[in-house]
Design an enzyme around this catalytic site. Structure first.
Site, PDB file in Angstrom:
ATOM      1  N   TYR A 141      18.392  14.291   5.059  1.00 24.64           N
ATOM      2  CA  TYR A 141      17.343  15.195   4.926  1.00 24.64           C
ATOM      3  C   TYR A 141      17.321  16.338   6.244  1.00 24.64           C
ATOM      4  O   TYR A 141      16.778  17.304   5.898  1.00 24.64           O
ATOM      5  CB  TYR A 141      16.014  14.322   5.139  1.00 24.64           C
ATOM      6  N   LYS A 191      25.876   1.863   2.981  1.00 30.94           N
ATOM      7  CA  LYS A 191      26.887   2.124   2.164  1.00 30.94           C
ATOM      8  C   LYS A 191      28.276   2.331   2.868  1.00 30.94           C
ATOM      9  O   LYS A 191      28.879   3.304   2.841  1.00 30.94           O
ATOM     10  CB  LYS A 191      26.541   3.339   1.264  1.00 30.94           C
ATOM     11  N   ASP A 223      23.748   0.038  -3.387  1.00 29.93           N
ATOM     12  CA  ASP A 223      23.829  -0.148  -4.830  1.00 29.93           C
ATOM     13  C   ASP A 223      23.395  -1.629  -5.230  1.00 29.93           C
ATOM     14  O   ASP A 223      22.779  -1.999  -6.073  1.00 29.93           O
ATOM     15  CB  ASP A 223      25.308   0.176  -5.460  1.00 29.93           C
ATOM     16  N   ASP A 247      13.948   6.101   0.852  1.00 27.87           N
ATOM     17  CA  ASP A 247      13.142   6.826  -0.205  1.00 27.87           C
ATOM     18  C   ASP A 247      13.531   6.203  -1.588  1.00 27.87           C
ATOM     19  O   ASP A 247      12.220   5.964  -2.173  1.00 27.87           O
ATOM     20  CB  ASP A 247      13.641   8.329  -0.123  1.00 27.87           C
ATOM     21  N   ASP A 251      10.536   3.711  -4.018  1.00 27.90           N
ATOM     22  CA  ASP A 251      10.181   3.709  -5.282  1.00 27.90           C
ATOM     23  C   ASP A 251      10.464   2.673  -6.308  1.00 27.90           C
ATOM     24  O   ASP A 251       9.728   2.456  -7.256  1.00 27.90           O
ATOM     25  CB  ASP A 251      10.533   5.380  -5.873  1.00 27.90           C
TER      26      ASP A 251
HETATM   27  C1  IPM Z   1       8.280  10.288   0.152  1.00 27.81           C
HETATM   28  C2  IPM Z   1       8.535  11.510  -0.694  1.00 27.81           C
HETATM   29  C3  IPM Z   1       9.086  12.826   0.366  1.00 27.81           C
HETATM   30  C4  IPM Z   1      10.395  11.941   0.856  1.00 27.81           C
HETATM   31  C5  IPM Z   1       9.235  14.047  -0.308  1.00 27.81           C
HETATM   32  C6  IPM Z   1       8.091  14.569  -0.691  1.00 27.81           C
HETATM   33  C7  IPM Z   1       9.855  14.860   0.855  1.00 27.81           C
HETATM   34  O1  IPM Z   1       9.391  11.261  -1.721  1.00 27.81           O
HETATM   35  O2  IPM Z   1       7.501  10.334   1.339  1.00 27.81           O
HETATM   36  O3  IPM Z   1       9.016   9.315  -0.252  1.00 27.81           O
HETATM   37  O4  IPM Z   1      11.446  12.215   0.310  1.00 27.81           O
HETATM   38  O5  IPM Z   1      10.524  11.554   1.950  1.00 27.81           O
HETATM   39 MG    MG Z   2       9.793   9.294  -2.028  1.00 32.23          MG
END
Ligand code: IPM
Ligand code: MG
Length: 366
Positions: A141, A191, A223, A247, A251
């Site tokens: 990032y 990884k 993975d 990240d 999700d």
């Molecule tokens: C999160 C989001 C952010 C990230 C984006 C919006 C930059 O996906 O907080 O998980 O990737 O960190």
């Molecule tokens: Mg995110």
């Protein structure tokens, strides 16, 4: 207690869900006799529209001077052109970096009442209670060089994944410490079969390990970790990992909870204010429609009470109020119900009052 809280609603559903979280914090202040002052600033797309930049110095200074920062979400199609020089996400990244909040804590513990909200079989979800500790201010990032180069008639894009051992050590040590306060199990995700940064990561984890003899450590490749998260999610206690893996995996982990709208996060540094935000995005398609699930933001406010203000009883009261509302059948549309953001919030606010026993609800007899 007195506290100054900066509120950054941001874009899309950000304003909807931060308004909900502020209402809950106001209820906590009322019930427990605290004085919380809220100051709102713009960030992300809204800040680009107002100031031409996704994070102003004034906003960053206000955040730095506060006790805690509550953020909604940033981003949206209006600012999405890949050619844009300024993007909403830059504001969030600059804020995380500017506050030095290198540790992003993302707890994932499905609510019993919502076992039907997840597409996974209920027996897979039994006993799931994990905390993902995501490194937040390093890695791909932020690594340099980053950008585009035009070479021999072709465009090349470059991102750089980069970590130094000090950055790794501090997040890994926190992972071990948090594991030692929970079920004494730490999974480090990397990884290392491919990436040099991951090999340094793994080596650094091994270096910290002797400080925590009581914690059982495992290394997993990312993975494989992605697969295990769905196959045997209850095996995880604390997961520590670098920025981008964290990240992506969180999700995925949100599917265990039933909806990404339910998950909170806290971002903490060595000192200074913490940053609290739901892990979901700005969902511009449902912004302002009353469909947004406020629970992720409200649980982020609970984390704010716990980590930045040291108000454990208040944090637990908010979490219990959320559980009670869900157990009572309150559901926004993402988890199969018809409650609006406002109705869901009212139900939670009401229950915060009932839990403290001092509040007479106007809806008590309805
Ligand atoms: C999160 C989001 C952010 C990230 C984006 C919006 C930059 O996906 O907080 O998980 O990737 O960190
Ligand atoms: Mg995110």
């Amino acid at each position: 207690m007195k506290a100054n809280i900066v509120v950054l609603p941001g874009d899309g559903v950000g304003p909807d869900v931060t308004a909900a979280a502020v209402e809950v914090l106001e209820a906590v202040a009322r019930e427990y006799g605290h004085a919380f002052a809220f100051a709102e600033h713009s960030i992300g797309g809204r800040s680009i529209d107002e100031h031409g930049t996704a994070l102003t110095q004034e906003c960053l200074d206000a955040c730095r001077a506060s006790d805690a920062v509550l953020l909604g979400a940033v981003g949206g199609p209006m600012w999405e052109s890949p050619k844009s020089a300024v993007r909403p996400e830059q504001g969030l990244l600059a804020l995380r970096k500017g506050l030095g909040v290198f540790a992003n804590l993302r707890p994932v513990k499905p609510f019993a009442a919502l076992s039907e909200a997840s597409p996974l079989k209920p027996e897979l979800l039994r006993g799931v209670d994990m905390l993902v500790v995501r490194e937040l201010t390093g890695g791909i990032y932020f690594g340099r060089p980053k950008g585009r180069v035009h070479e021999r008639g072709r465009v090349r894009a470059v991102d750089t994944m980069q970590y130094d051992e000090v950055e790794i050590e501090r997040i890994v040590r926190l992972g071990f410490r948090l594991a030692s306060q929970r079920r004494n199990k730490l999974t480090s995700v990397d990884k290392a079969n491919v990436l040099e940064t991951s090999r340094l990561w793994r080596e650094t984890v091994e270096g910290v390990r002797p400080e925590f003899p009581g914690v059982a450590l495992e290394h997993l490749l990312v993975d494989s970790a992605a697969m295990q998260l769905i196959l045997t999610p209850s095996r995880f206690d604390v997961i520590v990992t670098e920025n981008m893996f964290g990240d992506i995996l969180t999700d995925e982990a949100a599917v265990l909870a039933g909806s990404i709208g339910l998950l909170p996060s806290a971002s903490l540094g060595e000192s200074g204010p913490g940053l609290y935000e739901p892990i979901h995005g700005s969902a511009p398609d449902i912004a302002g429609t009353g469909k947004a699930n406020p629970v992720g933001a409200i649980l982020s406010a609970a984390m704010l009470l716990r980590y930045s203000l040291g108000l454990e009883a208040e944090a637990s009261a908010v979490e219990s109020a959320v559980s009670a509302a869900l157990a009572g059948g309150d559901r926004t549309s993402d988890i199969g119900g018809t409650r609006t953001t406002k109705e869901m919030t009212n139900s939670i606010v009401d229950r915060v009052g009932r839990l403290t026993g001092t509040h007479i609800s106007v809806k008590e007899n309805s």
